[in-house]
Write a protein that holds these residues in place. Structure first.
Motif, PDB file in Angstrom:
ATOM      1  N   ALA A  30      45.829  38.304  43.179  1.00 30.53           N
ATOM      2  CA  ALA A  30      44.386  38.484  42.988  1.00 30.53           C
ATOM      3  C   ALA A  30      44.039  38.241  41.522  1.00 30.53           C
ATOM      4  O   ALA A  30      43.601  39.138  40.815  1.00 30.53           O
ATOM      5  CB  ALA A  30      43.965  39.873  43.432  1.00 30.53           C
ATOM      6  N   ASP A  31      44.209  37.020  41.046  1.00 27.02           N
ATOM      7  CA  ASP A  31      43.936  36.698  39.651  1.00 27.02           C
ATOM      8  C   ASP A  31      42.459  36.453  39.378  1.00 27.02           C
ATOM      9  O   ASP A  31      42.048  36.315  38.230  1.00 27.02           O
ATOM     10  CB  ASP A  31      44.764  35.498  39.209  1.00 27.02           C
ATOM     11  N   TYR A  32      41.647  36.429  40.406  1.00 28.77           N
ATOM     12  CA  TYR A  32      40.225  36.173  40.225  1.00 28.77           C
ATOM     13  C   TYR A  32      39.553  37.301  39.467  1.00 28.77           C
ATOM     14  O   TYR A  32      38.570  37.068  38.746  1.00 28.77           O
ATOM     15  CB  TYR A  32      39.531  35.970  41.577  1.00 28.77           C
ATOM     16  N   GLN A  33      40.070  38.514  39.571  1.00 26.71           N
ATOM     17  CA  GLN A  33      39.443  39.649  38.912  1.00 26.71           C
ATOM     18  C   GLN A  33      39.477  39.491  37.393  1.00 26.71           C
ATOM     19  O   GLN A  33      38.478  39.728  36.715  1.00 26.71           O
ATOM     20  CB  GLN A  33      40.115  40.950  39.345  1.00 26.71           C
ATOM     21  N   THR A  34      40.598  39.083  36.870  1.00 27.95           N
ATOM     22  CA  THR A  34      40.722  38.882  35.428  1.00 27.95           C
ATOM     23  C   THR A  34      39.767  37.804  34.948  1.00 27.95           C
ATOM     24  O   THR A  34      39.106  37.967  33.910  1.00 27.95           O
ATOM     25  CB  THR A  34      42.177  38.483  35.079  1.00 27.95           C
ATOM     26  N   GLN A  35      39.668  36.724  35.698  1.00 27.84           N
ATOM     27  CA  GLN A  35      38.772  35.636  35.306  1.00 27.84           C
ATOM     28  C   GLN A  35      37.318  36.076  35.334  1.00 27.84           C
ATOM     29  O   GLN A  35      36.525  35.713  34.454  1.00 27.84           O
ATOM     30  CB  GLN A  35      38.983  34.435  36.220  1.00 27.84           C
ATOM     31  N   MET A  36      36.954  36.876  36.327  1.00 22.65           N
ATOM     32  CA  MET A  36      35.575  37.333  36.433  1.00 22.65           C
ATOM     33  C   MET A  36      35.243  38.340  35.333  1.00 22.65           C
ATOM     34  O   MET A  36      34.146  38.313  34.769  1.00 22.65           O
ATOM     35  CB  MET A  36      35.318  37.906  37.829  1.00 22.65           C
ATOM     36  N   VAL A  37      36.190  39.216  35.024  1.00 21.35           N
ATOM     37  CA  VAL A  37      35.969  40.178  33.934  1.00 21.35           C
ATOM     38  C   VAL A  37      35.858  39.441  32.602  1.00 21.35           C
ATOM     39  O   VAL A  37      35.007  39.774  31.764  1.00 21.35           O
ATOM     40  CB  VAL A  37      37.094  41.239  33.905  1.00 21.35           C
ATOM     41  N   ASP A  38      36.700  38.448  32.386  1.00 18.30           N
ATOM     42  CA  ASP A  38      36.619  37.644  31.164  1.00 18.30           C
ATOM     43  C   ASP A  38      35.267  36.942  31.060  1.00 18.30           C
ATOM     44  O   ASP A  38      34.690  36.852  29.970  1.00 18.30           O
ATOM     45  CB  ASP A  38      37.747  36.616  31.109  1.00 18.30           C
ATOM     46  N   ALA A  39      34.769  36.434  32.181  1.00 15.11           N
ATOM     47  CA  ALA A  39      33.457  35.771  32.173  1.00 15.11           C
ATOM     48  C   ALA A  39      32.349  36.764  31.830  1.00 15.11           C
ATOM     49  O   ALA A  39      31.452  36.446  31.037  1.00 15.11           O
ATOM     50  CB  ALA A  39      33.187  35.124  33.531  1.00 15.11           C
ATOM     51  N   ALA A  40      32.425  37.959  32.390  1.00 15.21           N
ATOM     52  CA  ALA A  40      31.421  38.984  32.074  1.00 15.21           C
ATOM     53  C   ALA A  40      31.515  39.382  30.608  1.00 15.21           C
ATOM     54  O   ALA A  40      30.490  39.563  29.927  1.00 15.21           O
ATOM     55  CB  ALA A  40      31.610  40.195  32.979  1.00 15.21           C
ATOM     56  N   ASP A  41      32.718  39.506  30.092  1.00 13.35           N
ATOM     57  CA  ASP A  41      32.918  39.860  28.687  1.00 13.35           C
ATOM     58  C   ASP A  41      32.365  38.768  27.773  1.00 13.35           C
ATOM     59  O   ASP A  41      31.722  39.060  26.764  1.00 13.35           O
ATOM     60  CB  ASP A  41      34.408  40.093  28.424  1.00 13.35           C
ATOM     61  N   ASP A  42      32.619  37.506  28.134  1.00 12.62           N
ATOM     62  CA  ASP A  42      32.073  36.392  27.348  1.00 12.62           C
ATOM     63  C   ASP A  42      30.553  36.442  27.320  1.00 12.62           C
ATOM     64  O   ASP A  42      29.929  36.199  26.280  1.00 12.62           O
ATOM     65  CB  ASP A  42      32.524  35.054  27.920  1.00 12.62           C
ATOM     66  N   ALA A  43      29.943  36.762  28.462  1.00 10.46           N
ATOM     67  CA  ALA A  43      28.482  36.841  28.529  1.00 10.46           C
ATOM     68  C   ALA A  43      27.973  37.995  27.670  1.00 10.46           C
ATOM     69  O   ALA A  43      26.983  37.849  26.950  1.00 10.46           O
ATOM     70  CB  ALA A  43      28.026  37.017  29.968  1.00 10.46           C
ATOM     71  N   LEU A  44      28.646  39.139  27.724  1.00  8.65           N
ATOM     72  CA  LEU A  44      28.214  40.288  26.930  1.00  8.65           C
ATOM     73  C   LEU A  44      28.393  40.026  25.433  1.00  8.65           C
ATOM     74  O   LEU A  44      27.539  40.403  24.627  1.00  8.65           O
ATOM     75  CB  LEU A  44      28.989  41.542  27.342  1.00  8.65           C
ATOM     76  N   GLN A  45      29.490  39.396  25.063  1.00 10.96           N
ATOM     77  CA  GLN A  45      29.753  39.103  23.643  1.00 10.96           C
ATOM     78  C   GLN A  45      28.791  38.056  23.096  1.00 10.96           C
ATOM     79  O   GLN A  45      28.365  38.146  21.954  1.00 10.96           O
ATOM     80  CB  GLN A  45      31.196  38.613  23.457  1.00 10.96           C
ATOM     81  N   GLY A  46      28.457  37.084  23.919  1.00 11.84           N
ATOM     82  CA  GLY A  46      27.596  35.989  23.466  1.00 11.84           C
ATOM     83  C   GLY A  46      26.131  36.195  23.746  1.00 11.84           C
ATOM     84  O   GLY A  46      25.308  35.340  23.423  1.00 11.84           O
ATOM     85  N   GLY A  47      25.790  37.285  24.401  1.00  8.92           N
ATOM     86  CA  GLY A  47      24.392  37.545  24.708  1.00  8.92           C
ATOM     87  C   GLY A  47      23.860  36.702  25.852  1.00  8.92           C
ATOM     88  O   GLY A  47      22.659  36.514  25.983  1.00  8.92           O
ATOM     89  N   GLY A  48      24.747  36.195  26.695  1.00  9.26           N
ATOM     90  CA  GLY A  48      24.339  35.366  27.820  1.00  9.26           C
ATOM     91  C   GLY A  48      24.022  36.206  29.050  1.00  9.26           C
ATOM     92  O   GLY A  48      24.117  37.429  29.041  1.00  9.26           O
ATOM     93  N   ASP A  49      23.626  35.522  30.086  1.00  7.70           N
ATOM     94  CA  ASP A  49      23.305  36.173  31.350  1.00  7.70           C
ATOM     95  C   ASP A  49      24.607  36.503  32.083  1.00  7.70           C
ATOM     96  O   ASP A  49      25.339  35.604  32.515  1.00  7.70           O
ATOM     97  CB  ASP A  49      22.434  35.247  32.194  1.00  7.70           C
ATOM     98  N   VAL A  50      24.892  37.778  32.204  1.00  9.28           N
ATOM     99  CA  VAL A  50      26.135  38.217  32.838  1.00  9.28           C
ATOM    100  C   VAL A  50      26.199  37.734  34.280  1.00  9.28           C
ATOM    101  O   VAL A  50      27.247  37.273  34.745  1.00  9.28           O
ATOM    102  CB  VAL A  50      26.271  39.758  32.771  1.00  9.28           C
ATOM    103  N   GLY A  51      25.094  37.807  34.984  1.00  5.12           N
ATOM    104  CA  GLY A  51      25.066  37.378  36.380  1.00  5.12           C
ATOM    105  C   GLY A  51      25.449  35.920  36.546  1.00  5.12           C
ATOM    106  O   GLY A  51      26.214  35.566  37.444  1.00  5.12           O
ATOM    107  N   ALA A  52      24.950  35.072  35.660  1.00  5.20           N
ATOM    108  CA  ALA A  52      25.261  33.646  35.743  1.00  5.20           C
ATOM    109  C   ALA A  52      26.739  33.391  35.447  1.00  5.20           C
ATOM    110  O   ALA A  52      27.395  32.605  36.126  1.00  5.20           O
ATOM    111  CB  ALA A  52      24.389  32.859  34.775  1.00  5.20           C
ATOM    112  N   PHE A  53      27.253  34.086  34.429  1.00  8.59           N
ATOM    113  CA  PHE A  53      28.666  33.907  34.083  1.00  8.59           C
ATOM    114  C   PHE A  53      29.576  34.392  35.207  1.00  8.59           C
ATOM    115  O   PHE A  53      30.558  33.734  35.559  1.00  8.59           O
ATOM    116  CB  PHE A  53      28.991  34.647  32.780  1.00  8.59           C
ATOM    117  N   VAL A  54      29.246  35.545  35.771  1.00 10.93           N
ATOM    118  CA  VAL A  54      30.058  36.105  36.855  1.00 10.93           C
ATOM    119  C   VAL A  54      29.941  35.240  38.105  1.00 10.93           C
ATOM    120  O   VAL A  54      30.938  35.007  38.799  1.00 10.93           O
ATOM    121  CB  VAL A  54      29.659  37.575  37.137  1.00 10.93           C
ATOM    122  N   ASP A  55      28.734  34.748  38.394  1.00 12.47           N
ATOM    123  CA  ASP A  55      28.570  33.870  39.557  1.00 12.47           C
ATOM    124  C   ASP A  55      29.378  32.590  39.411  1.00 12.47           C
ATOM    125  O   ASP A  55      29.970  32.110  40.383  1.00 12.47           O
ATOM    126  CB  ASP A  55      27.088  33.524  39.763  1.00 12.47           C
TER     127      ASP A  55
END
Length: 172
Positions: A30-55
């Motif tokens: 189940a490696d998708y969880q790490t990738q999705m958390v990383d995407a959410a973290d990138d969105a939070l760090q960069g001020g992006g839309d978390v929903g778009a990054f996670v989607d």
């Protein structure tokens, strides 16, 4: 019997088995969880839309989960067809080969073609039925994984919308 034909069929079955094992191992991790958390973290760090990054990360995870499922089902169809073609090849060799002029040599050649055709059909059908059965199991596991991805994505987006849970200090 045409042993090279049977060897090729067995090699095809082994290649299909390798494909199935690879897909089952892929679904077990189940490696998708790490990738999705990383995407959410990138969105939070960069001020992006978390929903778009996670989607986007969830879309990649869904694509990864589904990849190869139709190939296994297609290989099952090919395995059945290969069994039939191999059986036909045995009879083609019987009809167009030189078995000799005596009735005994023709009878031996016919028995050899019949046995070879039966073995070819048995290998082809057993490979096809095995792949069809395994493809059903894999399909169920993929559907479960797709549900897990959607659920985890929803949970991750909901958690990202509650920034107060991410604060570390207790100011009172």
């Amino acid at each position: 019997m045409l042993l090279a034909v049977h060897a090729a069929q067995i090699l095809f079955a082994l290649l299909c088995a390798r494909l199935v094992v690879r897909k089952l191992r892929q679904l077990a991790v189940a490696d998708y969880q790490t990738q999705m958390v990383d995407a959410a973290d990138d969105a939070l760090q960069g001020g992006g839309d978390v929903g778009a990054f996670v989607d986007t990360a969830a879309l990649d995870a869904r694509h990864h989960a589904v990849a190869g499922v139709r190939v296994i089902r297609g290989m099952a169809s090919v395995a059945g067809a290969v069994g039939l073609l191999a059986a036909m090849l045995h009879y083609f060799v019987l009809l167009h080969g030189d078995a000799g002029r005596s009735a005994a040599s023709l009878a031996v050649a016919e028995d050899d073609a019949n046995q070879g055709a039966l073995v070819s059909m048995a290998i082809g059908l057993s490979t096809a039925l095995s792949l069809f059965a395994v493809s059903r199991v894999i399909r169920r596991r993929v559907l479960i994984r797709l549900d897990e991805i959607a659920s985890f994505g929803d949970q991750l987006e909901a958690a990202a919308r509650r920034p107060e849970q991410w604060t570390t200090g207790t100011e009172e």
